[in-house]
Every structure is written in C-alpha cells, then in structure tokens.
Design a protein around this motif. Structure first.
Motif, PDB file in Angstrom:
ATOM      1  N   SER A 142     -11.718  12.824  28.177  1.00  0.00           N
ATOM      2  CA  SER A 142     -12.674  13.354  27.127  1.00  0.00           C
ATOM      3  C   SER A 142     -12.731  12.313  25.869  1.00  0.00           C
ATOM      4  CB  SER A 142     -11.973  14.800  26.683  1.00  0.00           C
ATOM      5  OG  SER A 142     -10.832  14.300  26.024  1.00  0.00           O
ATOM      6  N   THR A 165     -11.096  18.696  28.396  1.00  0.00           N
ATOM      7  CA  THR A 165     -10.322  17.631  29.190  1.00  0.00           C
ATOM      8  C   THR A 165      -9.499  18.384  30.360  1.00  0.00           C
ATOM      9  OG1 THR A 165      -8.755  15.804  29.127  1.00  0.00           O
ATOM     10  CG2 THR A 165      -8.317  17.334  27.560  1.00  0.00           C
ATOM     11  N   GLY A 225     -12.955  14.306  31.764  1.00  0.00           N
ATOM     12  CA  GLY A 225     -13.238  15.143  30.616  1.00  0.00           C
ATOM     13  C   GLY A 225     -14.794  15.604  30.862  1.00  0.00           C
TER      14      GLY A 225
END
Ligand SMILES: *Cc1c(COP(=O)(O)O)cnc(C)c1O
Length: 351
Positions: free
Chosen positions: A86, A207, A220
């Motif tokens: 992420s 995530t 993510g």
C-alpha cells in the motif's frame, strides 16, 4: 551527497521504517507486523505458483486478484487498483490525485510517509492538528483545499473515526479527492469501502501487510470510482507494468478469500489488545483507545525514550517517535499473548 544527484534528491527526507533487527529471542513489537502466520491457504497457493510458469511475465492487469478484491467488497473490477504494497499504492495516489493548486490537508500526527511523498512529488501540504484528545476532528478539515488524506484508524494513535464522520468529510469536499488509508481497519474500525459506490471523490487504501499477515509479500490495493482508478493505472503503467509477480498475486488471492482465517486472527489480536490495555493502565499508563493492532501509551512518571531504551536492553523493541506532542508515547504492536506478557513483565521491572 553526490554531484551526480538530480536536484530533487538533495531535498528529499526519506521515510525511516521501524528497525528490522534479526536477533534470536528478540520480541519485535515495533513495526505492527502480525504475530500470527499467513493463512495456510495463502502459503499453499504461493508454493504452487513458485514453479515453471515464472518464466513468463505476470498478468499486468492483475485481473484475478482485482476480481477477488472486488468480490470481497461487492465492487466491480474497474473500482479496484492493486500495487506492490500500500506504500506504492499511496505513492501513485499522491502522484496521480493529490497535487493541486490548493494544499493537501493531512493530520499533523499521522503516517509519516505522507510528508515524504509530498516532498518527492512537490505537493504542498497543510498539517491539521489533532485535537487535545489526539483525535481527528472533521470540522477542522472544513477549509479550502486541493485534497484530503487521513488514516482511519489513525497511526500512530490507533484512534478510529466512525463511518458517519467519514461521510461528513466526503460531503464537505464534493470537488476534492478524499483518501482514507485503512491499513488497520480490520482490527475494529469501520471501512469506507461501503461508500465507494456513492461517492466518486472517495479512495480507500488497504494493505495485506497487517490483518492478513503478509507484510513480506508487499501487496496493497485501493478502492474507488473507476475514473480515480484509471488515473492510478496511468501512473502505474508509466512506472512499472508488472509491480506484482505471479507468486504475490496467487498468495494475495488466497489470503483475501480466506476471510475466516483473517477474522479469527484479528479477533485474537483484539482480545490481546484489550488485555494489554488493562495491564498498561494498571501500571499507570495512559492508553489511547485503539482500533488497530497496536496501542499508543504514555506514562506521566517516565520518559518515553528512556522506557523504549529500557525495553530494548531487555530485548523488546517498541516504536518511539522523536516528534513534538508525541515524544512521551510508545507505540507497541500487539504480539502473541506470550509476547504481551513478557512486555508487561519487563515494564514492571523497569518501573
Ligand atoms: C503499515 C502501513 C501502511 C503500509 O503498508 P504496506 O502495504 O506494508 O506498505 C500504510 N499506511 C499505514 C497507516 C500503515 O501503518
């Protein structure tokens, strides 16, 4: 410093991750890793993917993974973006969606990667102070801006906003993108994923590193209106068309599908968090109300940096931030019950 660097490199302040020390017997409660292993189904899927087929490039459209995520959230594939962690999804988000004439609003105390991305991409940000209880107050965000990003639950406080407040924030900014970073949402928060169909200015980022125990896999994703996702895809495909390998895609699909396992481990962490909070309070700590897989706590009689150093001598790592307003706090990741007990025993001996 090198005379060969591009000008922009001189001005960067890179993010400093929590230490990744390899030491036998070390209790690592400093980077919010999940103490439980990934889903056995995810491990089996990754082992099956680690074979002859790695000769070929992975699917650049990530169709199977996007469909698994879309199915999980009752969305369509065009509403899903995936990336190599992420952090990467956030980087593309800053680049693609958050640079405007007016400043980006972000809390003064939040994920410290946000200012790093601002300096990397030349985005002007205005830091909005958390209130005296270390909460995000949505009213403070009712001001002209180019976009908004908050973490919910926030990090490193662990405090979550209810969905009604997120909706109020979206309604206050109908012409700006509002990014909600939900890295910790599975530990008791309310996800804004349910609002994606109704608000075309909302981007939700999640995530697999925390609630799905896959920090080492680096996967993510983001959920949002197809137009926001298309913007992210343009940046991604100008950067790296294959950020996720086949092994990562296979493991991520299996982890998303094994929802029962995610729930079971998240519930175990929530139970440990509640036990640890009680123990810390009994030792005289103030503990902020956490909906994350960590607690943020301070002791009026003991300096935060000194406590962190004392724990370190006892082979327990926690995170301490040398930052105004929060330099007396320790951020303690929730470990196994055994690790939480050892932490409490170590704190008792220090205090
Ligand atoms: C851990 C964390 C992330 C990053 O997760 P990765 O997918 O491992 O890069 C993003 N945002 C917040 C607030 C986090 O704490």
């Amino acid at each position: 410093m090198s005379r060969y660097w591009s000008a922009v490199v001189h001005d960067l302040t890179p993010y400093t991750p929590g230490e990744q020390v390899q030491m036998p017997g070390l209790i690592k409660l400093n980077t919010n890793e999940n103490p439980y292993p990934p889903s056995p189904r995810a491990i089996a899927a990754m082992q099956a993917a680690a074979g002859e087929q790695l000769r070929k490039y992975s699917d650049p459209s990530n169709a199977v993974l996007k469909d698994a995520i879309a199915g999980h959230f009752s969305l369509r594939r065009e509403q899903v973006f995936v990336g190599n962690s992420s952090d990467e999804v956030l980087a593309h988000t800053f680049h693609a969606l958050l640079k405007h004439d007016l400043p980006l609003l972000t809390p003064d105390i939040s994920y410290s990667f946000y200012p790093t991305y601002c300096s990397l991409y030349g985005i002007e940000a205005r830091q909005v102070p958390l209130n005296a209880q270390f909460e995000i107050d949505i009213n403070d965000y009712c001001q002209p801006c180019g976009a908004v990003i908050i973490a919910n639950p926030n990090a490193p406080t662990g405090i979550a906003l209810p969905l009604t407040q997120i909706e109020a924030l979206l309604q206050a900014h109908p012409d700006q993108v509002v990014v909600i970073d939900e890295a910790y949402v599975d530990f008791g928060g309310e996800s804004a994923a349910t609002l994606v169909d109704r608000y075309d200015n909302l981007l939700v980022v999640q995530t697999l590193s925390k609630s799905r125990s896959l920090a080492g896999l680096r996967v993510g994703f983001a959920l949002g209106h197809a137009d926001l996702i298309a913007g992210l895809e343009r940046v991604k495909n100008s950067f790296n068309c294959y950020p996720l390998g086949q092994v990562a895609q296979a493991g991520a699909v299996a982890a998303i599908e094994d929802e029962a396992y995610t729930q079971q481990t998240a519930q175990a962490i929530i139970a440990s968090r509640s036990w640890l909070t009680g123990q810390l309070q009994a030792l005289g700590f103030e503990v902020l109300p956490s909906k994350a897989n960590f607690v943020f706590a301070r002791h009026s009689g003991h300096d935060g940096a000194t406590l962190a150093a004392g724990l370190r001598e006892r082979a327990i790592l926690v995170r301490h931030f040398k930052q105004a307003r929060i330099d007396q706090f320790l951020r303690i990741s929730i470990g196994t019950d055994e690790e939480c007990m050892q932490l409490v025993a170590a704190l008792k001996s220090i205090l």
